[in-house]
Scaffold this motif. Structure first.
Motif, PDB file in Angstrom:
ATOM      1  N   THR A 252       6.519   8.659  -3.975  1.00  0.00           N
ATOM      2  CA  THR A 252       7.109   7.980  -3.192  1.00  0.00           C
ATOM      3  C   THR A 252       6.468   7.445  -1.969  1.00  0.00           C
ATOM      4  O   THR A 252       6.874   6.185  -1.625  1.00  0.00           O
ATOM      5  CB  THR A 252       8.467   8.707  -2.698  1.00  0.00           C
ATOM      6  OG1 THR A 252       9.119   9.207  -3.817  1.00  0.00           O
ATOM      7  CG2 THR A 252       9.642   8.293  -1.993  1.00  0.00           C
ATOM      8  N   LEU A 253       5.741   8.269  -1.466  1.00  0.00           N
ATOM      9  CA  LEU A 253       4.903   7.609  -0.203  1.00  0.00           C
ATOM     10  C   LEU A 253       4.006   6.590  -0.633  1.00  0.00           C
ATOM     11  O   LEU A 253       4.195   5.512   0.212  1.00  0.00           O
ATOM     12  CB  LEU A 253       3.988   8.746   0.394  1.00  0.00           C
ATOM     13  CG  LEU A 253       4.547  10.101   1.041  1.00  0.00           C
ATOM     14  CD1 LEU A 253       3.769  11.234   1.112  1.00  0.00           C
ATOM     15  CD2 LEU A 253       5.471   9.683   2.305  1.00  0.00           C
ATOM     16  N   LEU A 254       3.375   6.402  -1.711  1.00  0.00           N
ATOM     17  CA  LEU A 254       2.447   5.492  -2.298  1.00  0.00           C
ATOM     18  C   LEU A 254       3.382   4.364  -2.507  1.00  0.00           C
ATOM     19  O   LEU A 254       3.021   3.031  -2.140  1.00  0.00           O
ATOM     20  CB  LEU A 254       1.709   6.093  -3.486  1.00  0.00           C
ATOM     21  CG  LEU A 254       0.563   5.222  -3.842  1.00  0.00           C
ATOM     22  CD1 LEU A 254      -0.421   4.790  -2.910  1.00  0.00           C
ATOM     23  CD2 LEU A 254      -0.068   5.665  -4.964  1.00  0.00           C
ATOM     24  N   GLU A 255       4.522   4.384  -3.301  1.00  0.00           N
ATOM     25  CA  GLU A 255       5.365   3.330  -3.352  1.00  0.00           C
ATOM     26  C   GLU A 255       5.716   2.708  -2.183  1.00  0.00           C
ATOM     27  O   GLU A 255       6.050   1.381  -2.315  1.00  0.00           O
ATOM     28  CB  GLU A 255       6.296   3.582  -4.408  1.00  0.00           C
ATOM     29  CG  GLU A 255       5.522   3.991  -5.716  1.00  0.00           C
ATOM     30  CD  GLU A 255       6.845   4.175  -6.837  1.00  0.00           C
ATOM     31  OE1 GLU A 255       7.838   4.772  -6.456  1.00  0.00           O
ATOM     32  OE2 GLU A 255       6.470   4.571  -8.198  1.00  0.00           O
ATOM     33  N   ASN A 256       6.098   3.544  -1.416  1.00  0.00           N
ATOM     34  CA  ASN A 256       6.786   2.995  -0.025  1.00  0.00           C
ATOM     35  C   ASN A 256       5.843   2.155   0.655  1.00  0.00           C
ATOM     36  O   ASN A 256       6.051   1.161   1.687  1.00  0.00           O
ATOM     37  CB  ASN A 256       7.685   4.050   0.759  1.00  0.00           C
ATOM     38  CG  ASN A 256       8.788   4.391  -0.063  1.00  0.00           C
ATOM     39  OD1 ASN A 256       9.340   3.773  -0.928  1.00  0.00           O
ATOM     40  ND2 ASN A 256       9.346   5.548   0.611  1.00  0.00           N
ATOM     41  N   GLU A 257       4.472   2.788   0.671  1.00  0.00           N
ATOM     42  CA  GLU A 257       3.620   1.991   1.669  1.00  0.00           C
ATOM     43  C   GLU A 257       2.399   1.962   0.644  1.00  0.00           C
ATOM     44  O   GLU A 257       1.381   2.822   0.923  1.00  0.00           O
ATOM     45  CB  GLU A 257       3.215   2.831   2.795  1.00  0.00           C
ATOM     46  CG  GLU A 257       2.513   2.260   3.834  1.00  0.00           C
ATOM     47  CD  GLU A 257       2.093   3.428   5.088  1.00  0.00           C
ATOM     48  OE1 GLU A 257       1.380   3.100   5.873  1.00  0.00           O
ATOM     49  OE2 GLU A 257       2.837   4.309   4.885  1.00  0.00           O
ATOM     50  N   PRO A 258       2.243   0.652  -0.331  1.00  0.00           N
ATOM     51  CA  PRO A 258       1.160   0.651  -1.090  1.00  0.00           C
ATOM     52  C   PRO A 258      -0.070   0.612  -0.616  1.00  0.00           C
ATOM     53  O   PRO A 258      -1.144   0.581  -1.195  1.00  0.00           O
ATOM     54  CB  PRO A 258       1.638  -0.544  -2.288  1.00  0.00           C
ATOM     55  CG  PRO A 258       2.643  -1.270  -0.954  1.00  0.00           C
ATOM     56  CD  PRO A 258       3.393   0.044  -0.393  1.00  0.00           C
ATOM     57  N   ALA A 259      -0.261   0.109   0.760  1.00  0.00           N
ATOM     58  CA  ALA A 259      -1.458  -0.409   1.436  1.00  0.00           C
ATOM     59  C   ALA A 259      -2.022   0.877   2.069  1.00  0.00           C
ATOM     60  O   ALA A 259      -2.959   0.736   2.998  1.00  0.00           O
ATOM     61  CB  ALA A 259      -1.157  -1.546   2.271  1.00  0.00           C
ATOM     62  N   ILE A 260      -1.465   1.882   2.111  1.00  0.00           N
ATOM     63  CA  ILE A 260      -1.558   3.322   2.799  1.00  0.00           C
ATOM     64  C   ILE A 260      -3.263   3.384   2.648  1.00  0.00           C
ATOM     65  O   ILE A 260      -3.491   3.443   1.541  1.00  0.00           O
ATOM     66  CB  ILE A 260      -0.730   4.032   2.786  1.00  0.00           C
ATOM     67  CG1 ILE A 260      -0.897   5.520   3.663  1.00  0.00           C
ATOM     68  CG2 ILE A 260      -1.027   4.766   1.166  1.00  0.00           C
ATOM     69  CD1 ILE A 260      -0.111   6.625   3.450  1.00  0.00           C
ATOM     70  N   GLU A 261      -3.857   3.974   3.561  1.00  0.00           N
ATOM     71  CA  GLU A 261      -5.228   4.362   3.386  1.00  0.00           C
ATOM     72  C   GLU A 261      -5.216   5.804   2.853  1.00  0.00           C
ATOM     73  O   GLU A 261      -4.299   6.681   3.080  1.00  0.00           O
ATOM     74  CB  GLU A 261      -5.765   4.587   4.996  1.00  0.00           C
ATOM     75  CG  GLU A 261      -6.056   3.046   5.367  1.00  0.00           C
ATOM     76  CD  GLU A 261      -7.386   2.374   4.825  1.00  0.00           C
ATOM     77  OE1 GLU A 261      -8.097   3.121   4.057  1.00  0.00           O
ATOM     78  OE2 GLU A 261      -7.042   1.088   5.005  1.00  0.00           O
ATOM     79  N   SER A 262      -6.222   6.192   1.859  1.00  0.00           N
ATOM     80  CA  SER A 262      -6.059   7.209   1.104  1.00  0.00           C
ATOM     81  C   SER A 262      -6.176   8.503   2.075  1.00  0.00           C
ATOM     82  O   SER A 262      -5.550   9.522   1.811  1.00  0.00           O
ATOM     83  CB  SER A 262      -7.370   7.272   0.112  1.00  0.00           C
ATOM     84  OG  SER A 262      -8.593   7.194   0.744  1.00  0.00           O
ATOM     85  N   ASP A 263      -7.060   8.395   2.997  1.00  0.00           N
ATOM     86  CA  ASP A 263      -6.948   9.593   4.224  1.00  0.00           C
ATOM     87  C   ASP A 263      -5.713   9.927   4.545  1.00  0.00           C
ATOM     88  O   ASP A 263      -5.431  11.176   4.721  1.00  0.00           O
ATOM     89  CB  ASP A 263      -7.971   9.441   5.182  1.00  0.00           C
ATOM     90  CG  ASP A 263      -9.465   9.490   4.886  1.00  0.00           C
ATOM     91  OD1 ASP A 263      -9.788   9.840   3.636  1.00  0.00           O
ATOM     92  OD2 ASP A 263     -10.473   9.124   5.713  1.00  0.00           O
TER      93      ASP A 263
END
Length: 283
Positions: free
Chosen positions: A132-143
Motif C-alpha cells: 500500500t505504501l508503495l502504491e500510494n507513493e510510487p516514487a518513494i525512495e527505497s531508504d
C-alpha cells in the motif's frame, strides 16, 4: 525511476491472488516428509494430515537456505532489470531463514532485508502494508520505504489457536503431561508473536466454535486494530460455520475488509487441522 520489488517467504501464507496482483515475489521454505524434501507450496496440505494419521508423526520443516536465496534474488533481478529488492522476512527468532538471506545478500547491491519478527498473517499484514505504501507513493525512495516498513513491524499483531494438540505433541512442542491435561479439559493454547517469538499466552476451554469467538473478542479488546483491514487465517478442517460467525463479529466491529488466508504446508505442519488465527495492524 527504478522499480522496487517486494519479496517474502512462503511462511507468510500470502494468498496467491495478492502476490500475483502486486508482483510480490515469494521464496519457498521446506517440508520434509518420508525422507523427501518438498518445497512449501508444492505439497498438498492434506498429505501432511494423511502422513500423521498413518505414522503419528508430523513432517519437519526447514528454512530457505543461502544458495536458494542467491538464486531467488538473481531471478528477481533478471525478471525486473535494474530493480531494487526489499525482502520482508519470516521472524529470525523462529527460523534460520532470515540469517540465510543475510548471507546471500552479501553478493547483491540494491537489496534491503527486513526482519518482520512475525509469521503467517502477521507477516502478510506487514507485506501488504508495504504494498500500500508503495502504491500510494510510487516514487518513494527505497531508504524511506524501508524506514516506514520497519516502523509498522511492532504494530503487527498475530494471535492463533492451533487446531490440534496432537500435532503440538507429535512435534515436541508440548509435553505428554500437558497434552493429556489439555485433551481431558479440552484446553486450547493461544499463541502470539512477542518480540518475534512464538509464546503461549492463554488457554481456552471448549469446542473450537466457542474458542474462535473468545479469541477474536480478546484480540479486539487487547489491540486497537486498524478497521481498514483484518486477516483471518485457517488450516484445512476449520468448520465453515465458525468462519461465518467470526466474520460476522468482525463486521459488527467495523472492519471494512476481511481477507481469509489458508495456512500452507509449512504452517499447517505446526498448527494441525482446524486451526484459526487473526492478524492486523494497530493504529
Amino acid at each position: 525511476m527504478r522499480r522496487i520489488i517486494l519479496s517474502t517467504e512462503s511462511g507468510a501464507d500470502l494468498p496467491e491472488d495478492l502476490a500475483e496482483k502486486h508482483a510480490v515475489q515469494v521464496v519457498p521454505m521446506h517440508v520434509v516428509m518420508d525422507g523427501q524434501d518438498y518445497l512449501d507450496g508444492s505439497l498438498p496440505v492434506e498429505d501432511i494430515y494423511d502422513y500423521y494419521d498413518r505414522s503419528k508423526k508430523i513432517p519437519s520443516t526447514t528454512s530457505t537456505n543461502a544458495h536458494e536465496y542467491h538464486d531467488f534474488f538473481t531471478k528477481i533481478q533478471a525478471d525486473f532489470p535494474d530493480c531494487i529488492i526489499i525482502h520482508i522476512g519470516y521472524t529470525s527468532k523462529a527460523s534460520s531463514s532470515f540469517q540465510n538471506a543475510v548471507i546471500a545478500s552479501e553478493n547483491f547491491d540494491d537489496l534491503f532485508l527486513i526482519d518482520a519478527l512475525n509469521v503467517t498473517g502477521g507477516l502478510t499484514a506487514i507485506v501488504m502494508h508495504a504494498v500500500t505504501l508503495l502504491e500510494n507513493e510510487p516514487a518513494i525512495e527505497s531508504d524511506r520505504l524501508v524506514e516506514k516498513i520497519k516502523a509498522i513491524i511492532p504494530k503487527s499483531r498475530l494471535a492463533f489457536v492451533p487446531g490440534s494438540l496432537e500435532f503440538l505433541r507429535a512435534g515436541g512442542r508440548v509435553s505428554n503431561v500437558a497434552y493429556l491435561g489439555g485433551a481431558l479439559l479440552k484446553l486450547k493454547p493461544r499463541i502470539e508473536l512477542i518480540d518475534g517469538k512464538l509464546v503461549s499466552t492463554k488457554k481456552y476451554r471448549g469446542k473450537m466454535s466457542s474458542v474462535a469467538e473468545k479469541l477474536l473478542q480478546d484480540y479486539l479488546n487487547q489491540f486497537d486494530i486498524d478497521r481498514e483491514q483484518l486477516y483471518f487465517q485457517y488450516s484445512i478442517g476449520l468448520d465453515e460455520s465458525i468462519k461465518l460467525r467470526v466474520e460476522e463479529i468482525a463486521k459488527e466491529n467495523g472492519f471494512k475488509n476481511i481477507k481469509w488466508m489458508q495456512a500452507g504446508a509449512m504452517i499447517s505442519t505446526h498448527a494441525g487441522p482446524g486451526g484459526f488465527g487473526i492478524a492486523g495492524l494497530e493504529v
